[in-house]
Motif scaffolding. Structure first.
Motif, PDB file in Angstrom:
ATOM      1  N   ARG A   9      -6.469 -11.542 -13.452  1.00  0.00           N
ATOM      2  CA  ARG A   9      -7.087 -11.425 -12.125  1.00  0.00           C
ATOM      3  C   ARG A   9      -6.169 -11.905 -11.010  1.00  0.00           C
ATOM      4  O   ARG A   9      -6.352 -11.534  -9.846  1.00  0.00           O
ATOM      5  N   THR A  10      -5.196 -12.736 -11.355  1.00  0.00           N
ATOM      6  CA  THR A  10      -4.385 -13.400 -10.323  1.00  0.00           C
ATOM      7  C   THR A  10      -2.887 -13.310 -10.542  1.00  0.00           C
ATOM      8  O   THR A  10      -2.120 -13.632  -9.625  1.00  0.00           O
ATOM      9  N   ASP A  11      -2.437 -12.888 -11.711  1.00  0.00           N
ATOM     10  CA  ASP A  11      -1.042 -13.087 -12.096  1.00  0.00           C
ATOM     11  C   ASP A  11      -0.162 -11.854 -11.939  1.00  0.00           C
ATOM     12  O   ASP A  11       0.930 -11.786 -12.513  1.00  0.00           O
ATOM     13  N   LEU A  12      -0.611 -10.877 -11.163  1.00  0.00           N
ATOM     14  CA  LEU A  12       0.231  -9.761 -10.762  1.00  0.00           C
ATOM     15  C   LEU A  12       0.444  -9.844  -9.247  1.00  0.00           C
ATOM     16  O   LEU A  12      -0.460 -10.259  -8.515  1.00  0.00           O
ATOM     17  N   PRO A  13       1.613  -9.451  -8.758  1.00  0.00           N
ATOM     18  CA  PRO A  13       1.863  -9.582  -7.315  1.00  0.00           C
ATOM     19  C   PRO A  13       0.949  -8.731  -6.449  1.00  0.00           C
ATOM     20  O   PRO A  13       0.630  -9.111  -5.326  1.00  0.00           O
ATOM     21  N   LYS A  14       0.532  -7.579  -6.974  1.00  0.00           N
ATOM     22  CA  LYS A  14      -0.289  -6.697  -6.154  1.00  0.00           C
ATOM     23  C   LYS A  14      -1.049  -5.728  -7.061  1.00  0.00           C
ATOM     24  O   LYS A  14      -0.518  -5.255  -8.067  1.00  0.00           O
ATOM     25  N   TYR A  15      -2.303  -5.470  -6.691  1.00  0.00           N
ATOM     26  CA  TYR A  15      -3.182  -4.593  -7.459  1.00  0.00           C
ATOM     27  C   TYR A  15      -3.648  -3.429  -6.572  1.00  0.00           C
ATOM     28  O   TYR A  15      -3.677  -3.530  -5.344  1.00  0.00           O
ATOM     29  N   ARG A  16      -4.082  -2.354  -7.239  1.00  0.00           N
ATOM     30  CA  ARG A  16      -4.710  -1.234  -6.537  1.00  0.00           C
ATOM     31  C   ARG A  16      -6.119  -1.013  -7.072  1.00  0.00           C
ATOM     32  O   ARG A  16      -6.349  -1.093  -8.283  1.00  0.00           O
ATOM     33  N   ILE A  17      -7.023  -0.688  -6.169  1.00  0.00           N
ATOM     34  CA  ILE A  17      -8.419  -0.412  -6.502  1.00  0.00           C
ATOM     35  C   ILE A  17      -8.683   1.068  -6.245  1.00  0.00           C
ATOM     36  O   ILE A  17      -8.588   1.542  -5.101  1.00  0.00           O
ATOM     37  N   TYR A  18      -9.002   1.810  -7.295  1.00  0.00           N
ATOM     38  CA  TYR A  18      -9.349   3.227  -7.176  1.00  0.00           C
ATOM     39  C   TYR A  18     -10.835   3.408  -7.449  1.00  0.00           C
ATOM     40  O   TYR A  18     -11.348   2.950  -8.475  1.00  0.00           O
ATOM     41  N   ARG A  19     -11.529   4.081  -6.549  1.00  0.00           N
ATOM     42  CA  ARG A  19     -12.939   4.443  -6.749  1.00  0.00           C
ATOM     43  C   ARG A  19     -13.067   5.957  -6.654  1.00  0.00           C
ATOM     44  O   ARG A  19     -12.684   6.563  -5.656  1.00  0.00           O
ATOM     45  N   LYS A  20     -13.565   6.541  -7.746  1.00  0.00           N
ATOM     46  CA  LYS A  20     -13.733   7.996  -7.836  1.00  0.00           C
ATOM     47  C   LYS A  20     -12.441   8.726  -7.448  1.00  0.00           C
ATOM     48  O   LYS A  20     -12.448   9.739  -6.739  1.00  0.00           O
ATOM     49  N   GLY A  21     -11.310   8.173  -7.903  1.00  0.00           N
ATOM     50  CA  GLY A  21     -10.020   8.814  -7.702  1.00  0.00           C
ATOM     51  C   GLY A  21      -9.361   8.566  -6.370  1.00  0.00           C
ATOM     52  O   GLY A  21      -8.272   9.081  -6.116  1.00  0.00           O
ATOM     53  N   VAL A  22      -9.984   7.767  -5.524  1.00  0.00           N
ATOM     54  CA  VAL A  22      -9.447   7.501  -4.189  1.00  0.00           C
ATOM     55  C   VAL A  22      -8.965   6.053  -4.132  1.00  0.00           C
ATOM     56  O   VAL A  22      -9.691   5.128  -4.529  1.00  0.00           O
ATOM     57  N   LEU A  23      -7.756   5.850  -3.637  1.00  0.00           N
ATOM     58  CA  LEU A  23      -7.233   4.496  -3.467  1.00  0.00           C
ATOM     59  C   LEU A  23      -8.001   3.815  -2.343  1.00  0.00           C
ATOM     60  O   LEU A  23      -7.899   4.190  -1.179  1.00  0.00           O
ATOM     61  N   GLU A  24      -8.787   2.794  -2.717  1.00  0.00           N
ATOM     62  CA  GLU A  24      -9.645   2.106  -1.757  1.00  0.00           C
ATOM     63  C   GLU A  24      -8.967   0.901  -1.124  1.00  0.00           C
ATOM     64  O   GLU A  24      -9.160   0.613   0.059  1.00  0.00           O
ATOM     65  N   ASP A  25      -8.148   0.183  -1.905  1.00  0.00           N
ATOM     66  CA  ASP A  25      -7.576  -1.052  -1.375  1.00  0.00           C
ATOM     67  C   ASP A  25      -6.374  -1.458  -2.220  1.00  0.00           C
ATOM     68  O   ASP A  25      -6.207  -1.012  -3.358  1.00  0.00           O
TER      69      ASP A  25
END
Length: 261
Positions: free
Chosen positions: A80-96
């Motif tokens: 949850r914390t140990d990667l420099p940056k994450y991506r959040i995809y909802r229904k195939g769309v990059l949300e954040d």
């Protein structure tokens, strides 16, 4: 932070927000991994997808449902914390794009760690083959191709590749070296002529940064663990959390453990 720090020091710096950049070259000698997190209802389909597509999705570990701890590859870490940056995809769309996914976490999540080609870069460097994105201090270039992955359940989509340019005399040696690392993508999937795999312009990568390709150099393409992100865009699961391209998870596993004779 000194890029030559040990892996736990690197993870601590990431956890504390002191390193939010790509991880290429960090903690030399340790295996880096791509990350995919999915609700449990998608886990079997994605596991089958990885089994059917071992070049872009070589499995290193699958966590227990709800556990953010990769007990086989880094039992003191927290996904949850140990990667420099994450991506959040909802229904195939990059949300954040975020640096901590604790607020998104669910007891229903299953995490997948996939081999990363950053792992074999040290071996290439030791053989005198330069790595352009390291030399230029940027992220590796990654491209969607028209090479289809084998579908599994709800998951389908194109393969993504990473590209490293090199002199033609180094290509055969690079193939020999990387073929010894099948669990982190192994040998290239394509050499030269990017248009043959659907890449129109090397200066416009779909992920990562463009790098200089000098006259007379050959672009060499490896299957890439960003493939699940292209698959998320094509398959549109309700939710998929991934690493941001180039911002990998640092495991405790030594690189040489992945090498085969």
């Amino acid at each position: 932070m000194d890029v030559n720090q040990d892996v736990e020091t690197v993870r601590k710096a990431v956890r504390q927000g002191e390193w939010c950049r790509p991880t290429t070259g960090l903690a030399p000698g340790y295996t880096q991994a791509n990350l995919v997190i999915l609700p449990k209802r998608y886990a079997y389909d994605f596991l089958l997808f990885c089994v059917r597509n071992p070049k872009p999705c070589p499995l290193l570990e699958v966590t227990d449902t709800g556990s953010p701890v990769p007990r086989q590859t880094a039992p003191e870490a927290d996904l949850r914390t140990d990667l420099p940056k994450y991506r959040i995809y909802r229904k195939g769309v990059l949300e954040d794009e975020v640096t901590d996914i604790s607020g998104y976490w669910s007891d229903d999540f299953v995490s997948f760690l996939l081999g990363c080609s950053f792992t074999f870069e040290k071996a290439l460097l030791q053989s005198g083959i330069p790595i352009r994105h390291i030399d230029e201090g940027c992220n590796v270039s990654m491209y969607r191709t028209h090479i289809p992955c084998h579908p599994a359940g709800v998951f389908k989509g194109p393969m993504v590749v990473s590209m490293r340019p090199m002199k033609s005399r180094d290509v055969i040696r690079a193939v020999q070296i990387t073929s010894r690392f099948p669990s982190v993508h192994g040998a290239p999937v394509h050499i030269g002529h990017p248009e043959e795999i659907g890449i129109r312009d090397l200066t416009q990568p779909d992920f990562g940064d463009p790098v200089t390709v000098y006259e007379g150099e050959v672009p060499v393409f490896w299957a890439c663990g960003v493939t699940p992100q292209a698959v998320a865009m094509a398959s549109k699961p309700d939710l998929m959390i991934t690493h941001a391209p180039g911002h990998m998870f640092m495991t405790d596993i030594r690189e040489e453990e992945h090498a085969v004779l």
